[in-house]
Scaffold this motif. Structure first.
Motif, PDB file in Angstrom:
ATOM      1  N   ASN A 121       0.820  -1.210   0.000  1.00 18.34           N
ATOM      2  CA  ASN A 121       0.000   0.000   0.000  1.00 18.34           C
ATOM      3  C   ASN A 121       0.858   1.266   0.000  1.00 18.34           C
ATOM      4  O   ASN A 121       1.736   1.438   0.843  1.00 18.34           O
ATOM      5  CB  ASN A 121      -0.912   0.007   1.229  1.00 18.34           C
ATOM      6  N   GLY A 122       0.611   2.136  -0.967  1.00 20.13           N
ATOM      7  CA  GLY A 122       1.300   3.421  -1.040  1.00 20.13           C
ATOM      8  C   GLY A 122       2.708   3.375  -1.577  1.00 20.13           C
ATOM      9  O   GLY A 122       3.418   4.385  -1.529  1.00 20.13           O
ATOM     10  N   LYS A 123       3.137   2.242  -2.119  1.00 16.66           N
ATOM     11  CA  LYS A 123       4.513   2.102  -2.579  1.00 16.66           C
ATOM     12  C   LYS A 123       4.584   1.914  -4.098  1.00 16.66           C
ATOM     13  O   LYS A 123       3.588   1.579  -4.740  1.00 16.66           O
ATOM     14  CB  LYS A 123       5.169   0.887  -1.908  1.00 16.66           C
ATOM     15  N   GLU A 124       5.780   2.130  -4.636  1.00 18.53           N
ATOM     16  CA  GLU A 124       6.040   1.688  -5.998  1.00 18.53           C
ATOM     17  C   GLU A 124       6.286   0.187  -5.948  1.00 18.53           C
ATOM     18  O   GLU A 124       7.136  -0.281  -5.196  1.00 18.53           O
ATOM     19  CB  GLU A 124       7.249   2.396  -6.601  1.00 18.53           C
ATOM     20  N   PHE A 125       5.540  -0.552  -6.736  1.00 15.79           N
ATOM     21  CA  PHE A 125       5.576  -2.006  -6.644  1.00 15.79           C
ATOM     22  C   PHE A 125       5.856  -2.615  -8.018  1.00 15.79           C
ATOM     23  O   PHE A 125       5.322  -2.157  -9.031  1.00 15.79           O
ATOM     24  CB  PHE A 125       4.241  -2.523  -6.114  1.00 15.79           C
ATOM     25  N   THR A 126       6.701  -3.649  -8.044  1.00 13.30           N
ATOM     26  CA  THR A 126       7.006  -4.356  -9.278  1.00 13.30           C
ATOM     27  C   THR A 126       6.176  -5.624  -9.361  1.00 13.30           C
ATOM     28  O   THR A 126       6.268  -6.495  -8.487  1.00 13.30           O
ATOM     29  CB  THR A 126       8.498  -4.710  -9.370  1.00 13.30           C
ATOM     30  N   VAL A 127       5.367  -5.709 -10.392  1.00 16.74           N
ATOM     31  CA  VAL A 127       4.559  -6.904 -10.665  1.00 16.74           C
ATOM     32  C   VAL A 127       5.371  -7.813 -11.585  1.00 16.74           C
ATOM     33  O   VAL A 127       5.786  -7.397 -12.670  1.00 16.74           O
ATOM     34  CB  VAL A 127       3.225  -6.541 -11.332  1.00 16.74           C
ATOM     35  N   ARG A 128       5.583  -9.045 -11.168  1.00 14.32           N
ATOM     36  CA  ARG A 128       6.331 -10.019 -11.967  1.00 14.32           C
ATOM     37  C   ARG A 128       5.459 -11.246 -12.213  1.00 14.32           C
ATOM     38  O   ARG A 128       4.806 -11.739 -11.287  1.00 14.32           O
ATOM     39  CB  ARG A 128       7.624 -10.440 -11.271  1.00 14.32           C
ATOM     40  N   PHE A 129       5.477 -11.745 -13.442  1.00 18.93           N
ATOM     41  CA  PHE A 129       4.715 -12.948 -13.743  1.00 18.93           C
ATOM     42  C   PHE A 129       5.351 -13.679 -14.910  1.00 18.93           C
ATOM     43  O   PHE A 129       6.269 -13.175 -15.566  1.00 18.93           O
ATOM     44  CB  PHE A 129       3.251 -12.608 -14.042  1.00 18.93           C
ATOM     45  N   LYS A 130       4.880 -14.884 -15.156  1.00 24.27           N
ATOM     46  CA  LYS A 130       5.436 -15.710 -16.222  1.00 24.27           C
ATOM     47  C   LYS A 130       4.319 -16.476 -16.914  1.00 24.27           C
ATOM     48  O   LYS A 130       3.205 -16.599 -16.399  1.00 24.27           O
ATOM     49  CB  LYS A 130       6.482 -16.681 -15.661  1.00 24.27           C
ATOM     50  N   SER A 131       4.659 -17.017 -18.084  1.00 22.44           N
ATOM     51  CA  SER A 131       3.691 -17.789 -18.866  1.00 22.44           C
ATOM     52  C   SER A 131       4.423 -18.887 -19.607  1.00 22.44           C
ATOM     53  O   SER A 131       5.558 -18.695 -20.070  1.00 22.44           O
ATOM     54  CB  SER A 131       2.957 -16.889 -19.872  1.00 22.44           C
ATOM     55  N   GLY A 132       3.779 -20.021 -19.746  1.00 27.25           N
ATOM     56  CA  GLY A 132       4.339 -21.111 -20.533  1.00 27.25           C
ATOM     57  C   GLY A 132       3.907 -21.094 -21.980  1.00 27.25           C
ATOM     58  O   GLY A 132       4.188 -22.023 -22.736  1.00 27.25           O
ATOM     59  N   PHE A 133       3.247 -20.012 -22.389  1.00 25.00           N
ATOM     60  CA  PHE A 133       2.707 -19.922 -23.754  1.00 25.00           C
ATOM     61  C   PHE A 133       3.839 -19.775 -24.779  1.00 25.00           C
ATOM     62  O   PHE A 133       4.767 -18.987 -24.581  1.00 25.00           O
ATOM     63  CB  PHE A 133       1.781 -18.720 -23.850  1.00 25.00           C
ATOM     64  N   THR A 134       3.761 -20.523 -25.870  1.00 28.10           N
ATOM     65  CA  THR A 134       4.779 -20.459 -26.926  1.00 28.10           C
ATOM     66  C   THR A 134       4.122 -20.600 -28.296  1.00 28.10           C
ATOM     67  O   THR A 134       2.994 -21.071 -28.417  1.00 28.10           O
ATOM     68  CB  THR A 134       5.818 -21.600 -26.784  1.00 28.10           C
ATOM     69  N   ALA A 135       4.868 -20.190 -29.329  1.00 27.62           N
ATOM     70  CA  ALA A 135       4.494 -20.517 -30.705  1.00 27.62           C
ATOM     71  C   ALA A 135       4.850 -21.984 -30.957  1.00 27.62           C
ATOM     72  O   ALA A 135       5.576 -22.600 -30.165  1.00 27.62           O
ATOM     73  CB  ALA A 135       5.231 -19.615 -31.684  1.00 27.62           C
ATOM     74  N   TYR A 136       4.340 -22.534 -32.046  1.00 27.71           N
ATOM     75  CA  TYR A 136       4.717 -23.908 -32.354  1.00 27.71           C
ATOM     76  C   TYR A 136       4.558 -24.192 -33.844  1.00 27.71           C
ATOM     77  O   TYR A 136       3.855 -23.484 -34.569  1.00 27.71           O
ATOM     78  CB  TYR A 136       3.907 -24.922 -31.536  1.00 27.71           C
ATOM     79  N   ASN A 137       5.221 -25.250 -34.288  1.00 27.63           N
ATOM     80  CA  ASN A 137       5.091 -25.773 -35.643  1.00 27.63           C
ATOM     81  C   ASN A 137       4.860 -27.272 -35.549  1.00 27.63           C
ATOM     82  O   ASN A 137       5.455 -27.957 -34.707  1.00 27.63           O
ATOM     83  CB  ASN A 137       6.365 -25.522 -36.463  1.00 27.63           C
ATOM     84  N   SER A 138       4.003 -27.782 -36.392  1.00 29.91           N
ATOM     85  CA  SER A 138       3.740 -29.214 -36.429  1.00 29.91           C
ATOM     86  C   SER A 138       3.431 -29.612 -37.866  1.00 29.91           C
ATOM     87  O   SER A 138       3.253 -28.744 -38.735  1.00 29.91           O
ATOM     88  CB  SER A 138       2.555 -29.559 -35.520  1.00 29.91           C
ATOM     89  N   PRO A 139       3.363 -30.912 -38.159  1.00 35.97           N
ATOM     90  CA  PRO A 139       2.999 -31.335 -39.514  1.00 35.97           C
ATOM     91  C   PRO A 139       1.601 -30.892 -39.934  1.00 35.97           C
ATOM     92  O   PRO A 139       1.278 -30.911 -41.120  1.00 35.97           O
ATOM     93  CB  PRO A 139       3.087 -32.870 -39.442  1.00 35.97           C
ATOM     94  N   TRP A 140       0.780 -30.491 -38.963  1.00 29.85           N
ATOM     95  CA  TRP A 140      -0.604 -30.131 -39.275  1.00 29.85           C
ATOM     96  C   TRP A 140      -0.845 -28.624 -39.267  1.00 29.85           C
ATOM     97  O   TRP A 140      -1.904 -28.179 -39.689  1.00 29.85           O
ATOM     98  CB  TRP A 140      -1.534 -30.797 -38.266  1.00 29.85           C
ATOM     99  N   GLY A 141       0.107 -27.859 -38.775  1.00 29.02           N
ATOM    100  CA  GLY A 141      -0.134 -26.431 -38.760  1.00 29.02           C
ATOM    101  C   GLY A 141       0.893 -25.666 -37.949  1.00 29.02           C
ATOM    102  O   GLY A 141       1.833 -26.233 -37.397  1.00 29.02           O
ATOM    103  N   THR A 142       0.705 -24.342 -37.891  1.00 28.37           N
ATOM    104  CA  THR A 142       1.609 -23.471 -37.144  1.00 28.37           C
ATOM    105  C   THR A 142       0.803 -22.485 -36.319  1.00 28.37           C
ATOM    106  O   THR A 142      -0.340 -22.144 -36.655  1.00 28.37           O
ATOM    107  CB  THR A 142       2.531 -22.671 -38.086  1.00 28.37           C
ATOM    108  N   ARG A 143       1.407 -22.027 -35.222  1.00 27.26           N
ATOM    109  CA  ARG A 143       0.858 -20.931 -34.443  1.00 27.26           C
ATOM    110  C   ARG A 143       1.964 -19.924 -34.248  1.00 27.26           C
ATOM    111  O   ARG A 143       2.933 -20.187 -33.548  1.00 27.26           O
ATOM    112  CB  ARG A 143       0.347 -21.424 -33.086  1.00 27.26           C
ATOM    113  N   ASN A 144       1.831 -18.762 -34.873  1.00 23.73           N
ATOM    114  CA  ASN A 144       2.819 -17.693 -34.764  1.00 23.73           C
ATOM    115  C   ASN A 144       2.234 -16.533 -33.969  1.00 23.73           C
ATOM    116  O   ASN A 144       1.074 -16.147 -34.174  1.00 23.73           O
ATOM    117  CB  ASN A 144       3.237 -17.204 -36.155  1.00 23.73           C
ATOM    118  N   VAL A 145       3.037 -15.976 -33.069  1.00 25.55           N
ATOM    119  CA  VAL A 145       2.606 -14.833 -32.275  1.00 25.55           C
ATOM    120  C   VAL A 145       3.108 -13.561 -32.934  1.00 25.55           C
ATOM    121  O   VAL A 145       4.312 -13.368 -33.113  1.00 25.55           O
ATOM    122  CB  VAL A 145       3.134 -14.932 -30.827  1.00 25.55           C
ATOM    123  N   ASN A 146       2.176 -12.688 -33.306  1.00 27.67           N
ATOM    124  CA  ASN A 146       2.529 -11.430 -33.964  1.00 27.67           C
ATOM    125  C   ASN A 146       2.952 -10.356 -32.967  1.00 27.67           C
ATOM    126  O   ASN A 146       3.861  -9.577 -33.231  1.00 27.67           O
ATOM    127  CB  ASN A 146       1.346 -10.915 -34.783  1.00 27.67           C
TER     128      ASN A 146
END
Length: 206
Positions: A121-146
């Protein structure tokens, strides 16, 4: 800013609610990084300046603009595939944090952090977080993050109470030993929720 909503009809008790939309918060020094070239997901952080004059509630989300391409039964491009499907869309991706200051309600959520300023409360605070989300390629398709987006919402107490109780009710609904959960309601003479938020978004390009 405080707002009121009211509904009147002849022969019925008026229905009304009052809530607020907190001031928009600045996202300070936002950072998004990809350890090991993105193979191990994403780490992100930013700072915020918390207002000491009141209890504040925050919601943090990570969004991604994605282009997906899927090929027909023939396989990858260059094969006998006759059908290619492509779509571009923005979606919220799963995030988590190890920081006790932002984990007070977040066992309930997969795709956001929802917390209040009890430990900073009342302070400068650093929010830190992470995600396991990634792009991928497979024989059936691709997912690219723009591009990626970090969203910081300053939410009202009504918003916070409704979302946490609704998620808790859903989380415990199949457990016969769980305590009953009443979803928060702020409609006088009725049922529902009237709540507000202000949002700030920063974008990270390719």
């Amino acid at each position: 800013q405080t707002y009121e909503i009211r509904a009147d009809a002849p022969g019925f008790t008026p229905v009304l609610s009052v809530s607020s939309a907190p001031y928009r918060m600045e996202i300070i020094e936002p950072s998004l990084a990809f350890p090991d070239g993105g193979d191990n997901g994403i780490v992100a952080s930013f700072k915020l300046n918390d207002n000491p004059a009141e209890v504040n509630y925050y919601e943090v989300r990570l969004l991604a603009e994605i282009t997906e391409r899927w090929w027909g039964y023939g396989g990858a491009p260059g094969s006998s595939a006759t059908d290619t499907t492509e779509r571009t869309f923005i979606t919220t991706v799963g995030i988590e944090s190890d920081d006790p200051a932002v984990t007070n309600e977040n066992d309930l959520f997969y795709n956001k952090l929802l917390f209040k300023d009890v430990l900073f409360n009342g302070k400068e605070f650093t929010v830190r977080f992470k995600s396991g989300f990634t792009a991928y390629n497979s024989p059936w398709g691709t997912r690219n993050v723009n591009k990626y987006f970090i969203s910081l919402r300053s939410v009202s107490e009504d918003y916070y109470l409704y979302v946490t109780t609704a998620e808790l009710q859903d989380y415990t609904s199949g457990d016969p030993f769980a305590q009953p959960v009443t979803v928060y309601n702020n409609i006088e003479n009725g049922f529902g929720i009237f709540a507000g938020y202000s949002e700030n978004i920063v974008e990270f390009g390719p």
